[in-house]
Design an enzyme around this catalytic site. Structure first.
Site, PDB file in Angstrom:
ATOM      1  N   SER A  33      27.589  97.699   2.687  1.00  0.00           N
ATOM      2  CA  SER A  33      28.751  97.379   3.495  1.00  0.00           C
ATOM      3  C   SER A  33      29.393  98.628   4.098  1.00  0.00           C
ATOM      4  CB  SER A  33      29.740  96.589   2.627  1.00  0.00           C
ATOM      5  OG  SER A  33      30.577  95.793   3.401  1.00  0.00           O
TER       6      SER A  33
ATOM      7  N   ASP B  28      23.033 108.171  12.863  1.00  0.00           N
ATOM      8  CA  ASP B  28      22.845 107.962  14.298  1.00  0.00           C
ATOM      9  C   ASP B  28      23.383 109.127  15.123  1.00  0.00           C
ATOM     10  OD1 ASP B  28      21.648 105.590  13.757  1.00  0.00           O
ATOM     11  OD2 ASP B  28      23.126 104.317  14.764  1.00  0.00           O
TER      12      ASP B  28
ATOM     13  N   LYS C  22      24.062  94.929   3.783  1.00  0.00           N
ATOM     14  CA  LYS C  22      25.105  93.952   4.125  1.00  0.00           C
ATOM     15  C   LYS C  22      25.738  94.384   5.442  1.00  0.00           C
ATOM     16  CE  LYS C  22      29.457  91.821   2.712  1.00  0.00           C
ATOM     17  NZ  LYS C  22      30.215  92.212   3.908  1.00  0.00           N
TER      18      LYS C  22
END
Length: 452
Positions: free
Chosen positions: A308, A319, A333
């Site tokens: 999460s 990224d 999740k």
């Protein structure tokens, strides 16, 4: 019987969220109802089908009339609502008043229990992660452990909320968990004592001079501020040469805290965005220019218990090419839940959106793949490597001219206790070596040793 026509107006209204948590967007009781944007309104032919309403009424009546024990209408309706939510996905559920309060306590980091984040995996009650310094963590319970019984009560027929209610209790009370671990035939039993848990989500320490360690066990409402204070403490002695951000066994938590943590290491760019069926469920979070650690070499540790909000931070830093991710595949999740209080004091937790990393990845049911895979292990160091002759053992050897030099300085025992952390520290040192090799010589210096 002739069913009444559903109120289609009520189906086009929703509560406006006033606070957001990862998987949790809270709305206040009695909040003003706002009309849903025209682009997201349901078509008129999306009303409840009459035949299914009639079937529901028939089942309801037959249970009332023929079930072996008398059941009141309130119980049947609550059971229907529980079932309605639980069959959507593992994270949507109907919350009674006690469960609603327990959720709030967990978000604030104060509750009584054994310190386990649990979920349903393949319809089995499974440990997502134990919280740091709690009875579960101290006893050795691990992510992925399947809880098959609580105080002798089998969990296969329990809802997630029922299992959580059984595990919570008064501080000092005993509880026994029967756990089945992968690759083991026989179950294990853990006898634990519940505690009043007031968990601090952030801890920090110095691994070696210039190399810091920052551990975030979960994302609570104060985690962003605690991370900021921890970074200030680590940099008080001077600039950091490297930092390990440990998100292993972090089950997630408050979204705003996750974005605040990522913002401490990013000076620009997207952190995370969410997309749902409603316009207001589409949110974007970006980094601010002011940050405490924009250039510190960073290694992030993740594993199967990183879920999460932890995956949001890891995915953003990966990224943005701000950090190297090390460890094993994360939990996966990638959904957002809104928590809506109901007029009777209960609550509704409903999945309303998916979240995406800056590059547009949805990690739902897949997780984040680390850049460097390092499994959990323990390094065994040979205490008797045999006889080795060194210069310092020779009679009459010259003394070291550097007064600060230490003879036979002991190695830091990180590898023996935490192999993954040891590898993260080694990687940070390697990054510093590479960086130093790329830095050109300053004017006036000579690499060849020729004096001027």
């Amino acid at each position: 019987m002739t069913p009444t026509r559903p109120n289609t107006l009520a189906r086009r209204l929703r509560l406006a969220p006033v606070a957001c948590a990862l998987g949790l967007a809270f709305a206040t009781p009695g909040a003003t109802l706002a009309a849903e944007p025209a682009a997201t309104r349901q078509p008129a032919d999306d009303d409840l089908p009459v035949k299914d309403v009639q079937t529901f009424a028939e089942v309801f009546e037959r249970i009332k009339r023929a079930y072996v024990e008398e059941v009141d209408d309130k119980t049947l309706l609550r059971n229907a609502m529980h079932g309605m939510l639980s069959q959507l996905d593992p994270h949507s559920e109907y919350l009674d008043a006690d469960a609603f309060e327990a959720l709030r306590e967990t978000t604030e980091g104060e509750f009584s229990g054994v310190g386990i984040e649990v979920g349903l995996r393949d319809d089995q009650l499974t440990v997502i992660s134990p919280l740091d310094d709690t009875p579960a963590a101290k006893a050795g319970i691990q992510p992925g452990d399947r809880i098959v019984a609580i105080d002798g009560t089998p969990t296969d027929n329990l809802t997630l909320q029922e299992a959580v209610d059984l595990m919570r209790g008064e501080p000092g009370s005993q509880i026994q968990l029967t756990i089945l671990r992968d690759n083991e035939q026989a179950p294990r039993t853990f006898d634990l004592k519940r505690e009043a848990i007031q968990s601090e989500s952030v801890t920090q320490r110095e691994l070696e001079p210039g190399y810091g360690y920052l551990r975030i066990s979960q994302f609570q409402s104060r985690t962003g501020d605690q991370t900021r204070a921890a970074l200030q403490s680590l940099t008080a002695k001077g600039p950091l040469r490297g930092l390990v951000l440990d998100l292993r066994n972090n089950p997630g938590g408050v979204l705003s805290s996750a974005t605040e943590v990522a913002d401490q290491f990013l000076s620009s760019g997207l952190i995370v965005y969410t997309q749902g069926r409603l316009v207001d469920d589409d949110m974007r979070f970006t980094a601010h220019p002011a940050t405490l650690a924009p250039d510190v070499p960073l290694v992030v540790l993740i594993n199967g218990g990183s879920a999460s909000a932890a995956e949001i931070v890891a995915g953003a830093l990966q990224d943005q090419q701000r950090a190297v991710l090390m460890g094993t595949q994360s939990f996966g999740k990638g959904s957002v839940q809104q928590v809506l209080p109901l007029g009777n004091g209960d609550g509704l937790k409903l999945t309303t959106a998916r979240y995406y990393t800056p590059s547009g990845r949805s990690i739902q049911a897949e997780g984040i793949t680390p850049d460097v895979r390092v499994v959990r292990g323990r390094l065994e160091v040979d205490a008797t490597p045999g006889f080795q002759l060194r210069e310092s053992d020779l009679r009459g050897h010259l003394q070291n001219a550097n007064p600060s030099a230490q003879r036979n300085a002991p190695d830091t025992p990180i590898a023996a206790n935490d192999y993954q952390l040891s590898e993260a520290l080694n990687l940070l040192k390697a990054l510093n070596v590479v960086h130093s090799a790329r830095v050109p010589a300053t004017p006036g210096s000579s690499e060849s040793g020729n004096a001027k």
